[in-house]
Design a protein around this motif. Structure first.
Motif, PDB file in Angstrom:
ATOM      1  N   ALA A 145      10.404   7.449  -2.189  1.00 42.38           N
ATOM      2  CA  ALA A 145       9.319   6.976  -1.328  1.00 42.38           C
ATOM      3  C   ALA A 145       9.097   5.478  -1.501  1.00 42.38           C
ATOM      4  O   ALA A 145       8.800   4.771  -0.537  1.00 42.38           O
ATOM      5  CB  ALA A 145       8.040   7.741  -1.627  1.00 42.38           C
ATOM      6  N   MET A 146       9.238   4.986  -2.746  1.00 42.24           N
ATOM      7  CA  MET A 146       9.100   3.542  -2.979  1.00 42.24           C
ATOM      8  C   MET A 146      10.206   2.763  -2.282  1.00 42.24           C
ATOM      9  O   MET A 146       9.954   1.719  -1.689  1.00 42.24           O
ATOM     10  CB  MET A 146       9.139   3.253  -4.477  1.00 42.24           C
ATOM     11  N   ALA A 147      11.434   3.260  -2.365  1.00 45.64           N
ATOM     12  CA  ALA A 147      12.557   2.565  -1.730  1.00 45.64           C
ATOM     13  C   ALA A 147      12.395   2.557  -0.213  1.00 45.64           C
ATOM     14  O   ALA A 147      12.658   1.541   0.439  1.00 45.64           O
ATOM     15  CB  ALA A 147      13.867   3.232  -2.123  1.00 45.64           C
ATOM     16  N   LEU A 148      11.953   3.674   0.348  1.00 47.94           N
ATOM     17  CA  LEU A 148      11.765   3.737   1.796  1.00 47.94           C
ATOM     18  C   LEU A 148      10.589   2.890   2.258  1.00 47.94           C
ATOM     19  O   LEU A 148      10.551   2.447   3.407  1.00 47.94           O
ATOM     20  CB  LEU A 148      11.575   5.186   2.244  1.00 47.94           C
ATOM     21  N   ALA A 149       9.639   2.639   1.368  1.00 45.91           N
ATOM     22  CA  ALA A 149       8.494   1.802   1.736  1.00 45.91           C
ATOM     23  C   ALA A 149       8.908   0.348   1.946  1.00 45.91           C
ATOM     24  O   ALA A 149       8.248  -0.388   2.678  1.00 45.91           O
ATOM     25  CB  ALA A 149       7.423   1.891   0.663  1.00 45.91           C
ATOM     26  N   PHE A 150       9.991  -0.050   1.299  1.00 48.25           N
ATOM     27  CA  PHE A 150      10.433  -1.438   1.434  1.00 48.25           C
ATOM     28  C   PHE A 150      11.326  -1.668   2.643  1.00 48.25           C
ATOM     29  O   PHE A 150      11.684  -2.802   2.940  1.00 48.25           O
ATOM     30  CB  PHE A 150      11.167  -1.897   0.170  1.00 48.25           C
ATOM     31  N   ALA A 160       0.833  -1.205   0.000  1.00 49.03           N
ATOM     32  CA  ALA A 160       0.000   0.000   0.000  1.00 49.03           C
ATOM     33  C   ALA A 160       0.869   1.256   0.000  1.00 49.03           C
ATOM     34  O   ALA A 160       0.518   2.252  -0.659  1.00 49.03           O
ATOM     35  CB  ALA A 160      -0.923  -0.005   1.211  1.00 49.03           C
ATOM     36  N   ALA A 161       1.991   1.226   0.686  1.00 47.74           N
ATOM     37  CA  ALA A 161       2.890   2.381   0.705  1.00 47.74           C
ATOM     38  C   ALA A 161       3.526   2.603  -0.656  1.00 47.74           C
ATOM     39  O   ALA A 161       3.726   3.745  -1.078  1.00 47.74           O
ATOM     40  CB  ALA A 161       3.962   2.197   1.779  1.00 47.74           C
ATOM     41  N   VAL A 162       3.828   1.531  -1.367  1.00 47.20           N
ATOM     42  CA  VAL A 162       4.387   1.660  -2.717  1.00 47.20           C
ATOM     43  C   VAL A 162       3.335   2.226  -3.658  1.00 47.20           C
ATOM     44  O   VAL A 162       3.631   3.080  -4.497  1.00 47.20           O
ATOM     45  CB  VAL A 162       4.921   0.293  -3.220  1.00 47.20           C
ATOM     46  N   ASP A 163       2.081   1.779  -3.525  1.00 45.40           N
ATOM     47  CA  ASP A 163       1.005   2.328  -4.339  1.00 45.40           C
ATOM     48  C   ASP A 163       0.784   3.806  -4.047  1.00 45.40           C
ATOM     49  O   ASP A 163       0.491   4.595  -4.947  1.00 45.40           O
ATOM     50  CB  ASP A 163      -0.293   1.556  -4.118  1.00 45.40           C
ATOM     51  N   ALA A 164       0.917   4.203  -2.786  1.00 44.79           N
ATOM     52  CA  ALA A 164       0.711   5.595  -2.402  1.00 44.79           C
ATOM     53  C   ALA A 164       1.854   6.491  -2.875  1.00 44.79           C
ATOM     54  O   ALA A 164       1.669   7.697  -3.014  1.00 44.79           O
ATOM     55  CB  ALA A 164       0.560   5.702  -0.893  1.00 44.79           C
ATOM     56  N   ALA A 165       3.036   5.917  -3.147  1.00 46.09           N
ATOM     57  CA  ALA A 165       4.182   6.716  -3.584  1.00 46.09           C
ATOM     58  C   ALA A 165       3.971   7.286  -4.975  1.00 46.09           C
ATOM     59  O   ALA A 165       4.498   8.348  -5.300  1.00 46.09           O
ATOM     60  CB  ALA A 165       5.450   5.876  -3.533  1.00 46.09           C
ATOM     61  N   GLU A 166       3.229   6.607  -5.819  1.00 50.19           N
ATOM     62  CA  GLU A 166       2.864   7.052  -7.172  1.00 50.19           C
ATOM     63  C   GLU A 166       4.066   7.526  -7.983  1.00 50.19           C
ATOM     64  O   GLU A 166       4.106   8.645  -8.483  1.00 50.19           O
ATOM     65  CB  GLU A 166       1.810   8.159  -7.101  1.00 50.19           C
ATOM     66  N   GLY A 167       5.057   6.684  -8.106  1.00 54.16           N
ATOM     67  CA  GLY A 167       6.177   6.987  -8.986  1.00 54.16           C
ATOM     68  C   GLY A 167       7.358   7.669  -8.318  1.00 54.16           C
ATOM     69  O   GLY A 167       8.381   7.860  -8.959  1.00 54.16           O
TER      70      GLY A 167
END
Length: 115
Positions: A75-80, A64-71
């Motif tokens: 933010a995607m890297a920190l979500a993992f 869900a955090a990766v989806d919320a990052a929207e590109g």
């Protein structure tokens, strides 16, 4: 005479194998100390790898955090990454385990080349 010769060969072979293991361990220790950046890169890589694996297996909110990052790549890297206390625990474990495994890398494999 023959028994003594055979026992002498057996003892000398045992001494050679142990000295090979000691030499290999010393060489690995010297490599760890003289190449600190390689050791540090290994520790950081393994920490991040285990952190991402922890997030994938134990944190269902990461998707869900990766989806919320929207590109947004950061933010995607920190979500993992896992929460900070878990990441710190993984980092401490890797700071101990990675040099330990690097120290004994290839020690037991030396015997197969000399028989």
């Amino acid at each position: 005479m023959v028994v003594r010769r055979l026992l002498g060969l057996l003892v000398s072979e045992t001494n050679r194998e142990s000295s090979r293991k000691v030499r290999r361990t010393r060489r690995n220790a010297v490599e760890i100390v003289t190449h600190p950046f390689r050791t540090l890169y290994s520790i950081v890589f393994m920490t991040l790898l285990f952190g991402v694996l922890y997030t994938i297996f134990y944190d269902s909110g990461a998707i869900a955090a990766v989806d919320a990052a929207e590109g947004d790549a950061v933010a995607m890297a920190l979500a993992f990454l896992p929460p900070l206390p878990v990441l710190a625990l993984i980092a401490v474990a890797m700071a101990v385990l990675v040099p330990f495994t690097m120290l004994f890398r290839g020690v037991s494999d030396e015997n197969r080349y000399y028989r």
